[in-house]
Scaffold this motif. Sequence first.
Motif, PDB file in Angstrom:
ATOM      1  N   THR A   1       0.844  -1.189   0.000  1.00 41.95           N
ATOM      2  CA  THR A   1       0.000   0.000   0.000  1.00 41.95           C
ATOM      3  C   THR A   1       0.882   1.244   0.000  1.00 41.95           C
ATOM      4  N   TRP A   2       0.495   2.208  -0.823  1.00 41.18           N
ATOM      5  CA  TRP A   2       1.240   3.466  -0.934  1.00 41.18           C
ATOM      6  C   TRP A   2       0.602   4.460   0.026  1.00 41.18           C
ATOM      7  N   HIS A   3       1.150   4.528   1.244  1.00 41.69           N
ATOM      8  CA  HIS A   3       0.583   5.364   2.287  1.00 41.69           C
ATOM      9  C   HIS A   3       0.931   6.832   2.072  1.00 41.69           C
ATOM     10  N   ALA A   4      -0.039   7.701   2.281  1.00 37.94           N
ATOM     11  CA  ALA A   4       0.165   9.131   2.068  1.00 37.94           C
ATOM     12  C   ALA A   4       1.305   9.669   2.924  1.00 37.94           C
ATOM     13  N   GLN A   5       1.450   9.145   4.129  1.00 38.14           N
ATOM     14  CA  GLN A   5       2.485   9.668   5.030  1.00 38.14           C
ATOM     15  C   GLN A   5       3.893   9.306   4.558  1.00 38.14           C
ATOM     16  N   ASP A   6       3.988   8.313   3.678  1.00 37.54           N
ATOM     17  CA  ASP A   6       5.298   7.911   3.160  1.00 37.54           C
ATOM     18  C   ASP A   6       5.713   8.709   1.926  1.00 37.54           C
ATOM     19  N   GLN A   7       4.760   9.354   1.283  1.00 35.35           N
ATOM     20  CA  GLN A   7       5.017   9.911  -0.035  1.00 35.35           C
ATOM     21  C   GLN A   7       6.085  10.996  -0.029  1.00 35.35           C
ATOM     22  N   SER A   8       5.960  11.973   0.859  1.00 37.11           N
ATOM     23  CA  SER A   8       6.882  13.099   0.851  1.00 37.11           C
ATOM     24  C   SER A   8       8.317  12.639   1.080  1.00 37.11           C
ATOM     25  N   HIS A   9       8.506  11.756   2.060  1.00 35.51           N
ATOM     26  CA  HIS A   9       9.851  11.277   2.379  1.00 35.51           C
ATOM     27  C   HIS A   9      10.450  10.512   1.205  1.00 35.51           C
ATOM     28  N   CYS A  10       9.657   9.631   0.599  1.00 31.05           N
ATOM     29  CA  CYS A  10      10.156   8.840  -0.532  1.00 31.05           C
ATOM     30  C   CYS A  10      10.490   9.724  -1.721  1.00 31.05           C
ATOM     31  N   VAL A  11       9.636  10.697  -2.005  1.00 27.59           N
ATOM     32  CA  VAL A  11       9.883  11.603  -3.125  1.00 27.59           C
ATOM     33  C   VAL A  11      11.180  12.375  -2.902  1.00 27.59           C
ATOM     34  N   GLU A  12      11.398  12.851  -1.694  1.00 20.77           N
ATOM     35  CA  GLU A  12      12.627  13.597  -1.397  1.00 20.77           C
ATOM     36  C   GLU A  12      13.854  12.725  -1.612  1.00 20.77           C
ATOM     37  N   ARG A  13      13.773  11.468  -1.189  1.00 23.49           N
ATOM     38  CA  ARG A  13      14.912  10.558  -1.372  1.00 23.49           C
ATOM     39  C   ARG A  13      15.155  10.266  -2.842  1.00 23.49           C
ATOM     40  N   LEU A  14      14.090  10.071  -3.596  1.00 22.43           N
ATOM     41  CA  LEU A  14      14.250   9.817  -5.040  1.00 22.43           C
ATOM     42  C   LEU A  14      14.893  11.019  -5.720  1.00 22.43           C
ATOM     43  N   ILE A  15      14.393  12.204  -5.437  1.00 24.81           N
ATOM     44  CA  ILE A  15      14.929  13.406  -6.081  1.00 24.81           C
ATOM     45  C   ILE A  15      16.383  13.631  -5.667  1.00 24.81           C
ATOM     46  N   GLY A  16      16.695  13.365  -4.396  1.00 25.27           N
ATOM     47  CA  GLY A  16      18.069  13.522  -3.941  1.00 25.27           C
ATOM     48  C   GLY A  16      19.019  12.591  -4.668  1.00 25.27           C
ATOM     49  N   HIS A  17      18.637  11.325  -4.815  1.00 21.08           N
ATOM     50  CA  HIS A  17      19.482  10.369  -5.544  1.00 21.08           C
ATOM     51  C   HIS A  17      19.582  10.758  -7.007  1.00 21.08           C
ATOM     52  N   TYR A  18      18.458  11.178  -7.575  1.00 18.53           N
ATOM     53  CA  TYR A  18      18.460  11.571  -8.983  1.00 18.53           C
ATOM     54  C   TYR A  18      19.372  12.773  -9.212  1.00 18.53           C
ATOM     55  N   ARG A  19      19.306  13.748  -8.317  1.00 14.24           N
ATOM     56  CA  ARG A  19      20.142  14.945  -8.444  1.00 14.24           C
ATOM     57  C   ARG A  19      21.626  14.573  -8.485  1.00 14.24           C
ATOM     58  N   GLU A  20      22.009  13.609  -7.675  1.00 15.88           N
ATOM     59  CA  GLU A  20      23.412  13.209  -7.607  1.00 15.88           C
ATOM     60  C   GLU A  20      23.833  12.332  -8.783  1.00 15.88           C
ATOM     61  N   ASN A  21      22.879  11.842  -9.542  1.00 20.13           N
ATOM     62  CA  ASN A  21      23.182  10.922 -10.655  1.00 20.13           C
ATOM     63  C   ASN A  21      22.401  11.328 -11.905  1.00 20.13           C
ATOM     64  N   ILE A  22      22.287  12.619 -12.135  1.00 19.33           N
ATOM     65  CA  ILE A  22      21.337  13.134 -13.115  1.00 19.33           C
ATOM     66  C   ILE A  22      21.771  12.906 -14.571  1.00 19.33           C
ATOM     67  N   ALA A  23      23.063  12.726 -14.794  1.00 17.53           N
ATOM     68  CA  ALA A  23      23.525  12.557 -16.177  1.00 17.53           C
ATOM     69  C   ALA A  23      24.475  11.381 -16.318  1.00 17.53           C
ATOM     70  N   VAL A  24      24.233  10.332 -15.534  1.00 18.24           N
ATOM     71  CA  VAL A  24      25.062   9.136 -15.626  1.00 18.24           C
ATOM     72  C   VAL A  24      24.807   8.411 -16.939  1.00 18.24           C
ATOM     73  N   GLU A  25      23.529   8.198 -17.250  1.00 17.78           N
ATOM     74  CA  GLU A  25      23.162   7.518 -18.491  1.00 17.78           C
ATOM     75  C   GLU A  25      22.288   8.372 -19.402  1.00 17.78           C
ATOM     76  N   SER A  26      21.842   9.513 -18.948  1.00 16.75           N
ATOM     77  CA  SER A  26      20.988  10.372 -19.764  1.00 16.75           C
ATOM     78  C   SER A  26      21.788  11.045 -20.872  1.00 16.75           C
ATOM     79  N   GLY A  27      21.134  11.270 -22.000  1.00 20.43           N
ATOM     80  CA  GLY A  27      21.795  11.945 -23.111  1.00 20.43           C
ATOM     81  C   GLY A  27      20.786  12.433 -24.126  1.00 20.43           C
ATOM     82  N   LEU A  28      21.234  13.291 -25.022  1.00 16.15           N
ATOM     83  CA  LEU A  28      20.379  13.771 -26.097  1.00 16.15           C
ATOM     84  C   LEU A  28      19.904  12.608 -26.959  1.00 16.15           C
ATOM     85  N   PHE A  29      18.679  12.711 -27.432  1.00 18.43           N
ATOM     86  CA  PHE A  29      18.186  11.699 -28.353  1.00 18.43           C
ATOM     87  C   PHE A  29      18.985  11.756 -29.655  1.00 18.43           C
ATOM     88  N   PRO A  30      19.094  10.641 -30.367  1.00 20.76           N
ATOM     89  CA  PRO A  30      19.855  10.620 -31.620  1.00 20.76           C
ATOM     90  C   PRO A  30      19.396  11.711 -32.584  1.00 20.76           C
TER      91      PRO A  30
END
Length: 238
Positions: free
Chosen positions: A68-97
């Motif tokens: 179950t995706w509990h509302a009280q978990d959402q903010s914390h999980c989103v912050e953790r996802l964004i934090g990890h993404y920020r630190e790894n934002i261009a590891v595999e990302s690139g312009l489309f061909p």
Amino acid sequence: MTADFADLLVIFDLDGTLVDTAPDLLGALNHVLAEEGLPPVALDEVRHMMGHGAAALLAHGHLAAGRTWHAQDQSHCVERLIGHYRENIAVESGLFPGAAAVLYELERRGARFAICTNKPTHLARLLLTELGIAARFAAIVGSDLGQPRKPDPRHLLHTIESVAHHAGPTVMIGDSLNDVEAARGCGIPCIAMRFGYLDRPVEELGADAIVESYDRLIDAIVELLGDMNVSGATMGIA
């Protein structure tokens, strides 16, 4: 004869249109799911959701694992996802061909371009900086707290207004209904990219034109704006 784009502004959506960000977004999602003791998800499960935000991705990961995706978990999980993404934002990302060649050709012919994205502005700017192209955009306008975001046309209008001294034709390049509706609300044409992070068939978006790849984009722009002194062009990309 190639078209003179000196008065043209080309506005790009970011995720799924200009940059393939899905691998790093997926990496951030699966990192948080692993911390939660949940199994990873595959890219083909969530590719169509990449433009829907971190909360939607996390909800899918939790529900797919039967948790179950509990509302009280959402903010914390989103912050953790964004934090990890920020630190790894261009590891595999690139312009489309083909996108790099199109940006070069637009610049060569005198056009300017901008970014209008529902990605937070600081992340959009960081991503483009990491890719070494941020300085090439006349404006980078993302989603900021309390401000309108696509499909609200005010988001796109703000992007246009952020480009100094622009008074010529404008075209929006995107991959979602948000892009098409924002462009329609501003009275400008929109070209949809068939390869984007689509959550429905591209033909259902209502775009003014659809292109299969960046190899066809400049021709599509010329066809749309041919009556605005942007005519007679060939692709001309080296």
